[in-house]
Motif scaffolding. Structure first.
Motif, PDB file in Angstrom:
ATOM      1  N   PRO A   1       3.559  17.297  -6.130  1.00 20.29           N
ATOM      2  CA  PRO A   1       2.222  16.906  -5.675  1.00 20.29           C
ATOM      3  C   PRO A   1       2.222  15.411  -5.374  1.00 20.29           C
ATOM      4  O   PRO A   1       2.815  14.625  -6.100  1.00 20.29           O
ATOM      5  CB  PRO A   1       1.322  17.239  -6.870  1.00 20.29           C
ATOM      6  CG  PRO A   1       2.130  18.156  -7.735  1.00 20.29           C
ATOM      7  CD  PRO A   1       3.565  17.815  -7.502  1.00 20.29           C
ATOM      8  N   MET A   2       1.565  15.021  -4.270  1.00 19.70           N
ATOM      9  CA  MET A   2       1.631  13.622  -3.864  1.00 19.70           C
ATOM     10  C   MET A   2       0.300  13.137  -3.340  1.00 19.70           C
ATOM     11  O   MET A   2      -0.421  13.875  -2.659  1.00 19.70           O
ATOM     12  CB  MET A   2       2.700  13.423  -2.787  1.00 19.70           C
ATOM     13  CG  MET A   2       2.885  11.966  -2.350  1.00 19.70           C
ATOM     14  SD  MET A   2       4.079  11.737  -1.011  1.00 19.70           S
ATOM     15  CE  MET A   2       5.575  12.344  -1.781  1.00 19.70           C
ATOM     16  N   CYS A   3      -0.016  11.890  -3.663  1.00 16.09           N
ATOM     17  CA  CYS A   3      -1.144  11.188  -3.061  1.00 16.09           C
ATOM     18  C   CYS A   3      -0.619   9.865  -2.532  1.00 16.09           C
ATOM     19  O   CYS A   3       0.102   9.155  -3.238  1.00 16.09           O
ATOM     20  CB  CYS A   3      -2.243  10.949  -4.088  1.00 16.09           C
ATOM     21  SG  CYS A   3      -3.679  10.054  -3.425  1.00 16.09           S
ATOM     22  N   VAL A   4      -0.933   9.565  -1.283  1.00 17.46           N
ATOM     23  CA  VAL A   4      -0.573   8.270  -0.698  1.00 17.46           C
ATOM     24  C   VAL A   4      -1.770   7.340  -0.834  1.00 17.46           C
ATOM     25  O   VAL A   4      -2.880   7.668  -0.395  1.00 17.46           O
ATOM     26  CB  VAL A   4      -0.169   8.418   0.782  1.00 17.46           C
ATOM     27  CG1 VAL A   4       0.157   7.043   1.382  1.00 17.46           C
ATOM     28  CG2 VAL A   4       1.033   9.351   0.920  1.00 17.46           C
ATOM     29  N   LEU A   5      -1.548   6.200  -1.471  1.00 17.83           N
ATOM     30  CA  LEU A   5      -2.592   5.201  -1.679  1.00 17.83           C
ATOM     31  C   LEU A   5      -2.342   4.043  -0.716  1.00 17.83           C
ATOM     32  O   LEU A   5      -1.374   3.290  -0.875  1.00 17.83           O
ATOM     33  CB  LEU A   5      -2.574   4.713  -3.132  1.00 17.83           C
ATOM     34  CG  LEU A   5      -3.657   3.723  -3.539  1.00 17.83           C
ATOM     35  CD1 LEU A   5      -5.043   4.367  -3.504  1.00 17.83           C
ATOM     36  CD2 LEU A   5      -3.375   3.151  -4.921  1.00 17.83           C
ATOM     37  N   VAL A   6      -3.175   3.920   0.308  1.00 15.12           N
ATOM     38  CA  VAL A   6      -2.995   2.907   1.347  1.00 15.12           C
ATOM     39  C   VAL A   6      -3.724   1.630   0.935  1.00 15.12           C
ATOM     40  O   VAL A   6      -4.919   1.658   0.643  1.00 15.12           O
ATOM     41  CB  VAL A   6      -3.527   3.410   2.700  1.00 15.12           C
ATOM     42  CG1 VAL A   6      -3.351   2.336   3.778  1.00 15.12           C
ATOM     43  CG2 VAL A   6      -2.816   4.696   3.105  1.00 15.12           C
ATOM     44  N   VAL A   7      -3.001   0.514   0.928  1.00 17.99           N
ATOM     45  CA  VAL A   7      -3.569  -0.775   0.528  1.00 17.99           C
ATOM     46  C   VAL A   7      -3.825  -1.614   1.774  1.00 17.99           C
ATOM     47  O   VAL A   7      -2.928  -1.790   2.614  1.00 17.99           O
ATOM     48  CB  VAL A   7      -2.625  -1.532  -0.435  1.00 17.99           C
ATOM     49  CG1 VAL A   7      -3.233  -2.867  -0.841  1.00 17.99           C
ATOM     50  CG2 VAL A   7      -2.322  -0.682  -1.665  1.00 17.99           C
ATOM     51  N   VAL A   8      -5.047  -2.132   1.891  1.00 22.36           N
ATOM     52  CA  VAL A   8      -5.396  -3.039   2.983  1.00 22.36           C
ATOM     53  C   VAL A   8      -6.183  -4.223   2.428  1.00 22.36           C
ATOM     54  O   VAL A   8      -6.766  -4.140   1.346  1.00 22.36           O
ATOM     55  CB  VAL A   8      -6.258  -2.356   4.077  1.00 22.36           C
ATOM     56  CG1 VAL A   8      -5.489  -1.301   4.814  1.00 22.36           C
ATOM     57  CG2 VAL A   8      -7.545  -1.789   3.480  1.00 22.36           C
ATOM     58  N   THR A   9      -6.191  -5.315   3.166  1.00 17.54           N
ATOM     59  CA  THR A   9      -7.164  -6.380   2.949  1.00 17.54           C
ATOM     60  C   THR A   9      -8.319  -6.120   3.913  1.00 17.54           C
ATOM     61  O   THR A   9      -8.245  -5.229   4.757  1.00 17.54           O
ATOM     62  CB  THR A   9      -6.541  -7.757   3.222  1.00 17.54           C
ATOM     63  OG1 THR A   9      -6.103  -7.797   4.594  1.00 17.54           O
ATOM     64  CG2 THR A   9      -5.350  -8.023   2.302  1.00 17.54           C
ATOM     65  N   PRO A  10      -9.414  -6.882   3.827  1.00 13.37           N
ATOM     66  CA  PRO A  10     -10.525  -6.644   4.755  1.00 13.37           C
ATOM     67  C   PRO A  10     -10.199  -6.950   6.222  1.00 13.37           C
ATOM     68  O   PRO A  10     -10.932  -6.511   7.120  1.00 13.37           O
ATOM     69  CB  PRO A  10     -11.619  -7.587   4.240  1.00 13.37           C
ATOM     70  CG  PRO A  10     -11.294  -7.825   2.807  1.00 13.37           C
ATOM     71  CD  PRO A  10      -9.795  -7.831   2.756  1.00 13.37           C
ATOM     72  N   GLN A  11      -9.137  -7.693   6.489  1.00 10.93           N
ATOM     73  CA  GLN A  11      -8.839  -8.142   7.850  1.00 10.93           C
ATOM     74  C   GLN A  11      -8.644  -6.987   8.810  1.00 10.93           C
ATOM     75  O   GLN A  11      -8.033  -5.965   8.477  1.00 10.93           O
ATOM     76  CB  GLN A  11      -7.582  -9.001   7.860  1.00 10.93           C
ATOM     77  CG  GLN A  11      -7.710 -10.337   7.158  1.00 10.93           C
ATOM     78  CD  GLN A  11      -6.370 -11.028   7.107  1.00 10.93           C
ATOM     79  OE1 GLN A  11      -5.482 -10.609   6.371  1.00 10.93           O
ATOM     80  NE2 GLN A  11      -6.211 -12.096   7.880  1.00 10.93           N
ATOM     81  N   VAL A  12      -9.078  -7.168  10.029  1.00 12.79           N
ATOM     82  CA  VAL A  12      -8.971  -6.109  11.026  1.00 12.79           C
ATOM     83  C   VAL A  12      -7.508  -5.779  11.329  1.00 12.79           C
ATOM     84  O   VAL A  12      -7.159  -4.620  11.577  1.00 12.79           O
ATOM     85  CB  VAL A  12      -9.732  -6.489  12.318  1.00 12.79           C
ATOM     86  CG1 VAL A  12      -9.073  -7.659  13.036  1.00 12.79           C
ATOM     87  CG2 VAL A  12      -9.831  -5.286  13.248  1.00 12.79           C
TER      88      VAL A  12
END
Length: 269
Positions: free
Chosen positions: A151-162
């Motif tokens: 079982p897998m979940c991908v956790l995508v990390v972003v900053t607020p920048q476009v």
């Protein structure tokens, strides 16, 4: 002997671009899961920039003369020893090399090393395996996204920048092109959502927010927003993660929230 971790749920911490604090999120997420009573492993899959050990207060300065990519089962040193730090089991290419040495592997060899870190590491009992991926969608990420039986979940990390959102949208589109990622759930975290003032405690913006039409939050759920803190960044450089120091309550609360939500979305077998 079968790999005891082969059915352990995987949380793959990913990003569309570098510099968004992905490794910091992976380290503190693993610590937050551990603090909630889960037996957690953390794999430094970003083999070209394996920074997890240093962020956990571990360094190897002695240089290595070789790296073993494949070992016959049962042979001496066939299993890689994990290192336990703050209750988290760690596996990283940084334990195989001196900290100033670099890996210059092509895709196939890089995947072999990742397979070795995942399957040949001497894991104890685990409830979750957190993977710190390189940014983007290259060979190592393809290997991880194709893992079967986990079982897998991908956790995508972003900053607020476009620009961070634009690159993350490419990653999310790729995962959706994999046919719903074969049952893989995709969620996100907004990192450096603002800066916590060390004097008054107020949070002020660090970056302009991405326009709604270009944001990823219409595509995937946002589990939490993690503010930036100079104090926490300074501690992280010295190998003291905020989930260990507790120095920035706003960050600690965010990581606890992320861990609790992922545990609900990705139940243990």
């Amino acid at each position: 002997m079968p790999d005891p971790s082969e059915h352990v749920p995987v949380i793959a911490v990913a990003s569309g671009k570098g510099g968004v604090g992905k490794t910091t999120v992976a380290v503190n997420l693993a610590l937050a899961l551990t603090a909630q009573g889960f037996r957690t492993g953390l794999v430094d899959v970003d083999i070209y920039g394996p920074d997890v050990p240093r962020m956990m207060g571990l360094r190897r300065r002695a240089e290595a003369s070789s790296v073993t990519l494949f070992a016959r089962p049962g042979a001496p040193d066939a299993r890689l020893q994990t290192v336990s730090q703050h209750g988290v089991q760690l596996a990283s290419a940084a334990f195989l090399l001196g900290e100033n040495q670099a890996l210059a592997f092509e895709g196939g060899m890089a995947q072999l090393l990742v397979r070795r870190l995942l399957s040949d590491s001497d894991w104890g009992e685990l409830d979750y395996l957190v993977l710190d991926l390189p940014p983007g969608t290259a060979d190592i990420q393809q290997y991880v996204f194709a893992l079967s039986g986990r079982p897998m979940c991908v956790l995508v990390v972003v900053t607020p920048q476009v620009i961070a959102h634009q690159d993350a949208r490419r990653l999310i589109a790729h995962l959706k092109q994999r046919g719903g990622a074969g049952g893989v759930e995709v969620t996100g975290v907004e990192n450096m959502s603002g800066q916590v003032c060390p004097g008054c405690g107020e949070t002020t913006p660090l970056f302009p927010a991405a326009p709604e039409a270009e944001s990823i939050w219409g595509l995937i759920p946002r589990l939490a927003s993690v503010p930036f803190s100079y104090h926490a960044a300074q501690d992280a450089d010295a190998g003291r993660p905020v989930m260990v120091t507790g120095a920035v309550p706003e960050q600690v609360a965010a990581y606890r929230l992320i861990a609790a939500q992922l545990a609900e979305r990705l139940p243990r077998p």
